[in-house]
Design an enzyme around this catalytic site. Structure first.
Site, PDB file in Angstrom:
ATOM      1  N   ASP A  44      -4.143   6.980  14.746  1.00  0.00           N
ATOM      2  CA  ASP A  44      -4.288   6.068  15.882  1.00  0.00           C
ATOM      3  C   ASP A  44      -3.422   6.476  17.070  1.00  0.00           C
ATOM      4  O   ASP A  44      -3.849   6.407  18.215  1.00  0.00           O
ATOM      5  CB  ASP A  44      -3.893   4.645  15.475  1.00  0.00           C
ATOM      6  CG  ASP A  44      -4.923   4.055  14.536  1.00  0.00           C
ATOM      7  OD1 ASP A  44      -5.908   4.760  14.220  1.00  0.00           O
ATOM      8  OD2 ASP A  44      -4.736   2.900  14.119  1.00  0.00           O
ATOM      9  N   ILE A  94      -6.886  -8.463  20.786  1.00  0.00           N
ATOM     10  CA  ILE A  94      -5.608  -9.043  21.159  1.00  0.00           C
ATOM     11  C   ILE A  94      -4.834  -8.009  21.969  1.00  0.00           C
ATOM     12  O   ILE A  94      -4.950  -6.817  21.709  1.00  0.00           O
ATOM     13  CB  ILE A  94      -4.916  -9.456  19.836  1.00  0.00           C
ATOM     14  CG1 ILE A  94      -3.770 -10.405  20.023  1.00  0.00           C
ATOM     15  CG2 ILE A  94      -4.483  -8.283  19.047  1.00  0.00           C
ATOM     16  CD1 ILE A  94      -3.332 -10.981  18.671  1.00  0.00           C
ATOM     17  N   GLU A 130       3.531 -14.178  13.056  1.00  0.00           N
ATOM     18  CA  GLU A 130       3.008 -13.760  11.752  1.00  0.00           C
ATOM     19  C   GLU A 130       2.873 -12.242  11.705  1.00  0.00           C
ATOM     20  O   GLU A 130       3.147 -11.561  12.696  1.00  0.00           O
ATOM     21  CB  GLU A 130       1.669 -14.448  11.475  1.00  0.00           C
ATOM     22  CG  GLU A 130       0.627 -14.198  12.543  1.00  0.00           C
ATOM     23  CD  GLU A 130      -0.497 -15.256  12.523  1.00  0.00           C
ATOM     24  OE1 GLU A 130      -1.642 -14.858  12.322  1.00  0.00           O
ATOM     25  OE2 GLU A 130      -0.217 -16.442  12.718  1.00  0.00           O
ATOM     26  N   LYS A 132       0.991  -8.563  11.509  1.00  0.00           N
ATOM     27  CA  LYS A 132      -0.269  -7.955  11.929  1.00  0.00           C
ATOM     28  C   LYS A 132      -0.715  -7.029  10.803  1.00  0.00           C
ATOM     29  O   LYS A 132      -0.183  -5.928  10.626  1.00  0.00           O
ATOM     30  CB  LYS A 132      -0.108  -7.175  13.230  1.00  0.00           C
ATOM     31  CG  LYS A 132      -1.437  -6.653  13.741  1.00  0.00           C
ATOM     32  CD  LYS A 132      -1.321  -6.129  15.154  1.00  0.00           C
ATOM     33  CE  LYS A 132      -2.683  -5.840  15.746  1.00  0.00           C
ATOM     34  NZ  LYS A 132      -3.463  -4.848  15.024  1.00  0.00           N
ATOM     35  N   ASP A 134      -2.781  -4.485   8.631  1.00  0.00           N
ATOM     36  CA  ASP A 134      -3.515  -3.292   9.032  1.00  0.00           C
ATOM     37  C   ASP A 134      -4.729  -3.108   8.126  1.00  0.00           C
ATOM     38  O   ASP A 134      -4.708  -2.337   7.179  1.00  0.00           O
ATOM     39  CB  ASP A 134      -2.591  -2.076   8.964  1.00  0.00           C
ATOM     40  CG  ASP A 134      -3.111  -0.936   9.812  1.00  0.00           C
ATOM     41  OD1 ASP A 134      -4.100  -1.141  10.543  1.00  0.00           O
ATOM     42  OD2 ASP A 134      -2.533   0.155   9.746  1.00  0.00           O
ATOM     43  N   TYR A 239      -6.116 -11.967   3.935  1.00  0.00           N
ATOM     44  CA  TYR A 239      -5.255 -13.005   4.506  1.00  0.00           C
ATOM     45  C   TYR A 239      -5.967 -13.664   5.669  1.00  0.00           C
ATOM     46  O   TYR A 239      -6.523 -12.974   6.527  1.00  0.00           O
ATOM     47  CB  TYR A 239      -3.944 -12.419   5.031  1.00  0.00           C
ATOM     48  CG  TYR A 239      -2.897 -12.238   3.969  1.00  0.00           C
ATOM     49  CD1 TYR A 239      -2.571 -13.282   3.093  1.00  0.00           C
ATOM     50  CD2 TYR A 239      -2.225 -11.030   3.843  1.00  0.00           C
ATOM     51  CE1 TYR A 239      -1.614 -13.116   2.115  1.00  0.00           C
ATOM     52  CE2 TYR A 239      -1.258 -10.854   2.858  1.00  0.00           C
ATOM     53  CZ  TYR A 239      -0.958 -11.898   2.002  1.00  0.00           C
ATOM     54  OH  TYR A 239      -0.011 -11.742   1.049  1.00  0.00           O
ATOM     55  N   LYS A 330       3.912  -4.165  18.348  1.00  0.00           N
ATOM     56  CA  LYS A 330       3.770  -3.081  17.372  1.00  0.00           C
ATOM     57  C   LYS A 330       5.098  -2.583  16.803  1.00  0.00           C
ATOM     58  O   LYS A 330       6.151  -2.755  17.403  1.00  0.00           O
ATOM     59  CB  LYS A 330       3.061  -1.901  18.043  1.00  0.00           C
ATOM     60  CG  LYS A 330       1.619  -2.196  18.371  1.00  0.00           C
ATOM     61  CD  LYS A 330       0.730  -1.697  17.289  1.00  0.00           C
ATOM     62  CE  LYS A 330      -0.718  -1.657  17.743  1.00  0.00           C
ATOM     63  NZ  LYS A 330      -1.508  -0.745  16.962  1.00  0.00           N
ATOM     64  N   CYS A 424       8.782  30.801 -10.970  1.00  0.00           N
ATOM     65  CA  CYS A 424       9.556  29.703 -10.375  1.00  0.00           C
ATOM     66  C   CYS A 424      10.349  30.243  -9.188  1.00  0.00           C
ATOM     67  O   CYS A 424      11.049  31.252  -9.323  1.00  0.00           O
ATOM     68  CB  CYS A 424      10.495  29.118 -11.421  1.00  0.00           C
ATOM     69  SG  CYS A 424      11.673  27.950 -10.711  1.00  0.00           S
ATOM     70  N   CYS A 427      14.375  29.919 -10.407  1.00  0.00           N
ATOM     71  CA  CYS A 427      14.994  30.655 -11.524  1.00  0.00           C
ATOM     72  C   CYS A 427      14.185  31.881 -11.936  1.00  0.00           C
ATOM     73  O   CYS A 427      14.591  32.613 -12.841  1.00  0.00           O
ATOM     74  CB  CYS A 427      15.218  29.742 -12.717  1.00  0.00           C
ATOM     75  SG  CYS A 427      13.688  29.329 -13.589  1.00  0.00           S
ATOM     76  N   CYS A 442       7.282  25.375 -13.978  1.00  0.00           N
ATOM     77  CA  CYS A 442       8.281  26.404 -14.295  1.00  0.00           C
ATOM     78  C   CYS A 442       8.622  26.287 -15.775  1.00  0.00           C
ATOM     79  O   CYS A 442       8.847  25.196 -16.280  1.00  0.00           O
ATOM     80  CB  CYS A 442       9.528  26.182 -13.442  1.00  0.00           C
ATOM     81  SG  CYS A 442      11.025  26.912 -14.126  1.00  0.00           S
ATOM     82  N   CYS A 448      16.784  26.497 -15.630  1.00  0.00           N
ATOM     83  CA  CYS A 448      16.423  26.515 -14.212  1.00  0.00           C
ATOM     84  C   CYS A 448      17.349  25.562 -13.447  1.00  0.00           C
ATOM     85  O   CYS A 448      17.358  24.364 -13.700  1.00  0.00           O
ATOM     86  CB  CYS A 448      14.966  26.080 -14.044  1.00  0.00           C
ATOM     87  SG  CYS A 448      14.484  25.899 -12.318  1.00  0.00           S
TER      88      CYS A 448
HETATM   89  S1  IVH Z   1      -5.456 -12.833  15.793  1.00  0.00           S
HETATM   90  C1  IVH Z   1      -7.833 -14.154  19.262  1.00  0.00           C
HETATM   91  N1  IVH Z   1      -3.725 -12.370  13.876  1.00  0.00           N
HETATM   92  O1  IVH Z   1      -5.615  -7.242  14.797  1.00  0.00           O
HETATM   93  C2  IVH Z   1      -6.913 -13.428  18.395  1.00  0.00           C
HETATM   94  N2  IVH Z   1      -5.245 -10.649  14.426  1.00  0.00           N
HETATM   95  O2  IVH Z   1      -7.084  -7.122  17.950  1.00  0.00           O
HETATM   96  C3  IVH Z   1      -7.614 -12.727  17.298  1.00  0.00           C
HETATM   97  N3  IVH Z   1      -5.017  -8.643  13.046  1.00  0.00           N
HETATM   98  O3  IVH Z   1      -8.993  -7.227  15.103  1.00  0.00           O
HETATM   99  C4  IVH Z   1      -6.803 -11.908  16.404  1.00  0.00           C
HETATM  100  N4  IVH Z   1      -3.372  -9.376  11.785  1.00  0.00           N
HETATM  101  O4  IVH Z   1      -8.186  -7.655  12.821  1.00  0.00           O
HETATM  102  C5  IVH Z   1      -4.733 -11.872  14.603  1.00  0.00           C
HETATM  103  N5  IVH Z   1      -2.151 -12.125  12.182  1.00  0.00           N
HETATM  104  C6  IVH Z   1      -3.169 -11.639  12.891  1.00  0.00           C
HETATM  105  C7  IVH Z   1      -3.676 -10.356  12.663  1.00  0.00           C
HETATM  106  C8  IVH Z   1      -4.725  -9.881  13.470  1.00  0.00           C
HETATM  107  C9  IVH Z   1      -4.184  -8.376  12.016  1.00  0.00           C
HETATM  108  C10 IVH Z   1      -6.014  -7.705  13.566  1.00  0.00           C
HETATM  109  C11 IVH Z   1      -7.373  -8.293  13.749  1.00  0.00           C
HETATM  110  C12 IVH Z   1      -7.811  -7.933  15.129  1.00  0.00           C
HETATM  111  C13 IVH Z   1      -6.711  -7.049  15.618  1.00  0.00           C
HETATM  112  C14 IVH Z   1      -6.242  -7.466  16.981  1.00  0.00           C
END
Ligand code: IVH
Length: 686
Positions: A44, A94, A130, A132, A134, A239, A330, A424, A427, A442, A448
């Protein structure tokens, strides 16, 4: 932003136009690999860099903007074969705060206050903070409490119907608990736990098959599989973090209240969340989660802050496709690109030879990485990495950094192919091929030095003899200087000898001598584990100690007698028998005993305690409220029970805590009873 690049001359514009076209083509190519094929070639961070370069070019030269520019659309296509689903409420993205310092949180709060027209004297804004996750965003539609549809985000307006696949995720309730709203769309993230991902890749590696790049892509690929049976082989989790369409439900007035309500309906909601007051609260959360990131069982790429009050959210509203009331803050990326400088071969404790990449140091997952594993030569070949290549490094959690692939591109004409050495590298003993040629080993054994160093480190480890202060630097010096040749040699170390070493103060030398003294009364199980017998991990060592009760009996056991131990099969039995059949290994044990090491043998009087869990196998999953994993395991074993790593029909109980994942799902499928920590305590009390 200037309208037309009046200051630029024609030549400059030509170059910019060419670069913009190049970037567009590259980004479109990588977006297709990422979103449609789930087979990204770029991490990314590298994609974002190209994206930002194009954005900057287009900002400086608006005439270069084209309708097909990746900056102008939200990417995500419906895979042929999956049915499109139109989202009633669009699935937004977001804003990302890329400033990974606390500045990111402060900037967001300042924006929110400005947009709400708050003065400096006004009270701080309350936020829900909260993680984020992945993974990939999912919309779950419940009608009268029943899951009727699951859809991916797609381009935000239209996603894909993946209901059948989502139904395989045990954590997602097919029916909500309690009073169900008429319509409730729950939004959240589907993800794969890191340990499940590692296990999946380990299996692929053993089979000599292609490994997966990271948990997110694996989850995304699995969820869009056309065959739900294949999805089942990829344990996924979920989640909840938000809402889509709602009918007939009083939505709570705050986001934190909403998450509580979703949890009460039976949806998984992560516990690492808080209500943060003002920017300092956000900064605190950001730092706390950064410290916790590596020990979480899943990948996160940051934290998310949301204005807690829904009324304020409504006042703030949206800017095009993103809410003004939320931001993603991030953390450093867990994948980065760097140059592969050289390939070395490392020798492990049991002599296994592993190709290791020496890298141009790169900051990844929060630390600077200059070495990464290439696992084995087969995997290397398949990934096609060679010295000089730009390679992608992943470092997540406490997993060893690894090379996940190469960035396609030009390479110098003559790069010799890498071959595993026939001997190896340390040794010079012969190297043999094992596991159908996937592994090399080895044959030097204790002769060794590399194996000796690893054996000493293993012996001194926290889960073995627990000799504090005996780390890799010291072991390196001790072996290289010929001071310690074998395990018993450690106990001959005196303060004077240690203090004579480089960078060793008298005080530290004394500490090590004290630690050695303290290590002399291990449990029999720890002692067995510390010997580094192949196939004997902690669990097997405990089984052996419990079964034989004394070191003597174990050392003289026949293969048949060893096979009587529960969970010891022919391979393990043979390995133990071979180990103790070798005179030099028996000598090591005798010398350790002569040096004063006294394994605490458990036979006899200590054994008439009640053992309510005798004959029972338990599986621990997730985080328990008060007990650590080690503590819970010790209690279970004290009560005569066994702890296993995987759920099967033979499992007696699954003890599940927060963030319980695929094991909980499996327990439910197999009908194995599931208990929480209190339930475990009740069992222990008999
Ligand atoms: S809220 C209107 N909360 O991050 C807000 N997104 O673009 C909508 N993501 O595609 C997103 N953890 O898949 C929100 N605690 C969290 C999140 C979360 C992961 C992802 C989500 C979204 C991307 C943000």
């Amino acid at each position: 932003m200037t309208r037309r690049g009046g200051r630029d001359n024609g030549a400059m514009n030509d170059a910019s136009a060419q670069r913009a076209a190049e970037l567009r083509a590259q980004l479109n190519h990588h977006a297709h690999l990422y979103y449609v094929l789930d087979a990204p070639e770029l991490p990314d961070a590298a994609y974002d860099q190209l994206f930002q370069e194009l954005q900057a070019l287009e900002a400086a030269h608006p005439e270069l903007l084209t309708a097909d520019s990746p900056t102008q659309r939200v990417i995500g296509k419906v895979l042929p074969g999956l049915t499109p689903v139109r989202h009633v409420v669009p699935m937004l993205s977001i804003t990302t705060e890329t400033d990974t310092t606390e500045g990111g949180a402060i900037a967001f709060d300042a924006r929110v206050r400005r947009e709400l027209g708050l003065a400096e004297a006004d009270p701080p804004v309350e936020y829900a903070a909260e993680l984020k996750f992945d993974g990939l965003a999912m919309n779950l539609r419940y009608e009268q409490g029943v899951l009727v549809q699951a859809a991916t985000r797609g381009d935000g307006e239209t996603g894909e119907d993946v209901t059948q696949n989502v139904r395989t995720i045990g954590q997602i309730p097919l029916r909500l608990k309690g009073q169900a709203p008429e319509v409730l769309e729950v939004r959240g993230e589907v993800y794969m736990r890191r340990d499940d991902f590692e296990k999946l890749n380990e299996r692929q590696r053993e089979k000599g098959e292609k490994t997966f790049v990271n948990p997110r892509n694996t989850a995304a690929g699995a969820i869009r599989q056309l065959d739900p049976a294949l999805v089942r082989q990829r344990p996924l989790c979920f989640y909840a973090y938000g809402l889509g369409e709602v009918q007939g439900w009083d939505v709570p007035a705050t986001h934190s209240g909403l998450l509580d309500a979703l949890a009460a309906l039976g949806l998984p909601v992560n516990a690492d969340r808080t209500v943060a007051i003002g920017p300092s609260g956000l900064v605190q959360f950001h730092q706390a989660m950064a410290a916790k990131r590596d020990s979480l069982p899943f990948d996160i790429d940051g934290v998310v802050y949301k204005v807690n009050s829904r009324e304020l959210q409504a006042r703030l509203g949206f800017k095009t496709r993103e809410p003004r009331w939320a931001v993603a803050h991030k953390y450093p990326a867990q994948e980065q690109v760097t140059t592969l400088l050289a390939i070395d071969v490392q020798v492990g404790r049991t002599g296994k030879l592993t190709p290791v990449a020496r890298l141009d140091p790169v900051f990844v997952g929060g630390t600077t990485v200059s070495n990464a594993t290439l696992h084995n030569v087969f995997e290397m070949r398949r990934k096609g990495v060679r010295v000089g290549d730009q390679v992608i490094i992943r470092r997540a959690g406490d997993v060893i950094p690894e090379v996940v692939g190469r960035v396609p591109g030009a390479r110098p004409a003559y790069v010799p192919n890498f071959h595993m050495p026939r001997e190896c590298p340390v040794c010079k003993s012969a190297a043999v091929r094992e596991k159908r040629g996937i592994e090399y080993r080895c044959t030097g054994g204790v002769f060794c030095p590399a194996q000796r160093k690893q054996a000493l480190l293993h012996f001194a480890g926290r889960r073995a003899m627990d000799i504090e202060g005996l780390g890799d630097k010291l072991v390196e010096q001790l072996v290289d200087a010929g001071i310690v040749q074998s395990l018993p040699g450690l106990y001959k170390l005196g303060v004077a000898k240690l203090a004579a070493l480089d960078r060793m103060a008298e005080k530290s030398a004394q500490n090590i001598v004290d630690a050695l003294e303290k290590s002399k009364t291990p449990t029999l199980a720890r002692f067995l584990f510390s010997l580094g017998i192949r196939q004997v991990g902690e669990t097997t060592a405990k089984d052996l100690a419990r079964h034989f009760g004394s070191l003597d009996k174990l050392m003289n056991a026949s293969v048949e007698q060893l096979l009587e131990v529960s969970d010891v099969g022919p391979i393990v039995a043979a390995s133990i028998h071979t180990f103790f059949a070798q005179p030099h290994n028996r000598e090591v044990v005798e010398q350790l005993l002569a040096a004063g090491v006294q394994p605490q043998e458990s036979s006899g009087e200590a054994d008439d305690r009640p053992r309510p869990l005798l004959g029972k196998t338990l599986v621990l999953t997730g985080t328990l409220p008060t007990l650590t994993r080690d503590e819970a395991q010790a209690l279970i074993e004290d009560a005569g029970g066994k702890v296993s790593g995987s759920v099967s029909k033979k499992t007696s109980y699954v003890i599940a805590g927060e963030e319980a994942g695929s094991k909980l799902e499996k327990a439910r499928t197999l009908g194995v009873p599931v208990l929480d920590e209190d339930g475990l305590k009740a069992l222990l009390a008999g």
